[in-house]
Design a protein around this motif. Structure first.
Motif, PDB file in Angstrom:
ATOM      1  N   SER A   1       0.817  -1.222   0.000  1.00 38.08           N
ATOM      2  CA  SER A   1       0.000   0.000   0.000  1.00 38.08           C
ATOM      3  C   SER A   1       0.846   1.266   0.000  1.00 38.08           C
ATOM      4  O   SER A   1       0.316   2.347  -0.223  1.00 38.08           O
TER       5      SER A   1
ATOM      6  N   HIS B   1       3.400   4.104  -1.329  1.00 44.98           N
ATOM      7  CA  HIS B   1       3.759   4.657  -2.631  1.00 44.98           C
ATOM      8  C   HIS B   1       5.274   4.647  -2.765  1.00 44.98           C
ATOM      9  O   HIS B   1       5.999   4.986  -1.833  1.00 44.98           O
TER      10      HIS B   1
ATOM     11  N   SER C   1      -7.327 -10.730  -1.969  1.00 45.45           N
ATOM     12  CA  SER C   1      -6.395  -9.608  -1.781  1.00 45.45           C
ATOM     13  C   SER C   1      -5.646  -9.295  -3.065  1.00 45.45           C
ATOM     14  O   SER C   1      -5.428  -8.124  -3.397  1.00 45.45           O
TER      15      SER C   1
ATOM     16  N   GLU D   1      -6.741  -9.792  -6.060  1.00 51.35           N
ATOM     17  CA  GLU D   1      -7.680  -9.116  -6.961  1.00 51.35           C
ATOM     18  C   GLU D   1      -7.688  -7.619  -6.697  1.00 51.35           C
ATOM     19  O   GLU D   1      -7.695  -6.814  -7.631  1.00 51.35           O
ATOM     20  N   ARG D   2      -7.695  -7.242  -5.427  1.00 49.25           N
ATOM     21  CA  ARG D   2      -7.692  -5.820  -5.077  1.00 49.25           C
ATOM     22  C   ARG D   2      -6.363  -5.163  -5.458  1.00 49.25           C
ATOM     23  O   ARG D   2      -6.348  -4.023  -5.917  1.00 49.25           O
ATOM     24  N   LEU D   3      -5.268  -5.883  -5.255  1.00 49.10           N
ATOM     25  CA  LEU D   3      -3.973  -5.328  -5.652  1.00 49.10           C
ATOM     26  C   LEU D   3      -3.894  -5.151  -7.161  1.00 49.10           C
ATOM     27  O   LEU D   3      -3.320  -4.183  -7.661  1.00 49.10           O
TER      28      LEU D   3
ATOM     29  N   GLN E   1      -6.389  -4.546  -9.066  1.00 48.19           N
ATOM     30  CA  GLN E   1      -7.306  -3.476  -9.422  1.00 48.19           C
ATOM     31  C   GLN E   1      -6.755  -2.093  -9.037  1.00 48.19           C
ATOM     32  O   GLN E   1      -6.846  -1.154  -9.829  1.00 48.19           O
ATOM     33  N   TYR E   2      -6.190  -1.979  -7.860  1.00 46.18           N
ATOM     34  CA  TYR E   2      -5.804  -0.666  -7.335  1.00 46.18           C
ATOM     35  C   TYR E   2      -4.299  -0.463  -7.175  1.00 46.18           C
ATOM     36  O   TYR E   2      -3.869   0.625  -6.807  1.00 46.18           O
ATOM     37  N   GLY E   3      -3.491  -1.485  -7.409  1.00 46.17           N
ATOM     38  CA  GLY E   3      -2.064  -1.387  -7.160  1.00 46.17           C
ATOM     39  C   GLY E   3      -1.309  -0.652  -8.255  1.00 46.17           C
ATOM     40  O   GLY E   3      -1.835  -0.367  -9.331  1.00 46.17           O
ATOM     41  N   GLU E   4      -0.069  -0.367  -7.954  1.00 51.20           N
ATOM     42  CA  GLU E   4       0.797   0.287  -8.924  1.00 51.20           C
ATOM     43  C   GLU E   4       1.289  -0.730  -9.956  1.00 51.20           C
ATOM     44  O   GLU E   4       1.050  -1.922  -9.847  1.00 51.20           O
TER      45      GLU E   4
ATOM     46  N   ARG F   1       1.025  -4.964 -10.179  1.00 49.44           N
ATOM     47  CA  ARG F   1       0.203  -5.655 -11.182  1.00 49.44           C
ATOM     48  C   ARG F   1       1.020  -6.626 -12.007  1.00 49.44           C
ATOM     49  O   ARG F   1       0.494  -7.623 -12.497  1.00 49.44           O
TER      50      ARG F   1
END
Length: 95
Positions: free
Chosen positions: A28, A30, A62, A64-66, A68-71, A75
Motif C-alpha cells: 500500500s 507509494h 487480496s 484481486e484488489r492489488l 485493481q488498485y495497485g501500482e 500488477r
C-alpha cells in the motif's frame, strides 16, 4: 529483491497472516523512484498463503484488489503470485 524473498521464505506455507498483513502494508506504500520492493511482497503473500485452502482464497481476494488498485510493479507480480497459489490445486479464478 532477492533479500526480500529470502526474508519471506522463512514464513512460507505457515499461514501466518500477521506477516500477510505486513506485506499488504508494504504494497500500500507509494514508491519513490527506483524502489522495487513491492513485487517480492506480492510473491511473499502467495508463498505464505499457499499452505491452506482458506488462506489461499483470502489471498486471491487480496490479489484481486492489488491488481485493481495497485501500482504497475504490483500488477506485474500478481499473475505469478496467482500461479504460485494454485500450483498444486489448479482452479479457475475469474479476475
Amino acid at each position: 529483491m532477492a533479500s526480500s524473498l529470502f526474508k519471506f521464505r522463512g514464513f512460507d506455507m505457515l499461514g501466518n497472516f500477521t506477516q500477510v498483513q505486513k506485506l499488504l502494508g508494504i504494497c500500500s506504500q507509494h514508491l519513490e523512484k527506483g524502489e522495487t520492493h513491492q513485487g517480492p511482497a506480492v510473491l511473499g503473500i502467495a508463498l505464505i498463503a499457499m499452505a491452506e485452502e482458506l488462506g489461499a482464497e483470502m489471498a486471491v481476494r487480496s490479489l484481486e484488489r492489488l491488481l485493481q488498485y495497485g501500482e504497475q510493479n504490483i500488477r506485474r507480480a500478481v499473475p505469478l503470485a496467482l500461479g504460485i497459489l494454485c500450483i498444486s490445486n489448479p482452479k479457475v479464478c475469474n479476475i
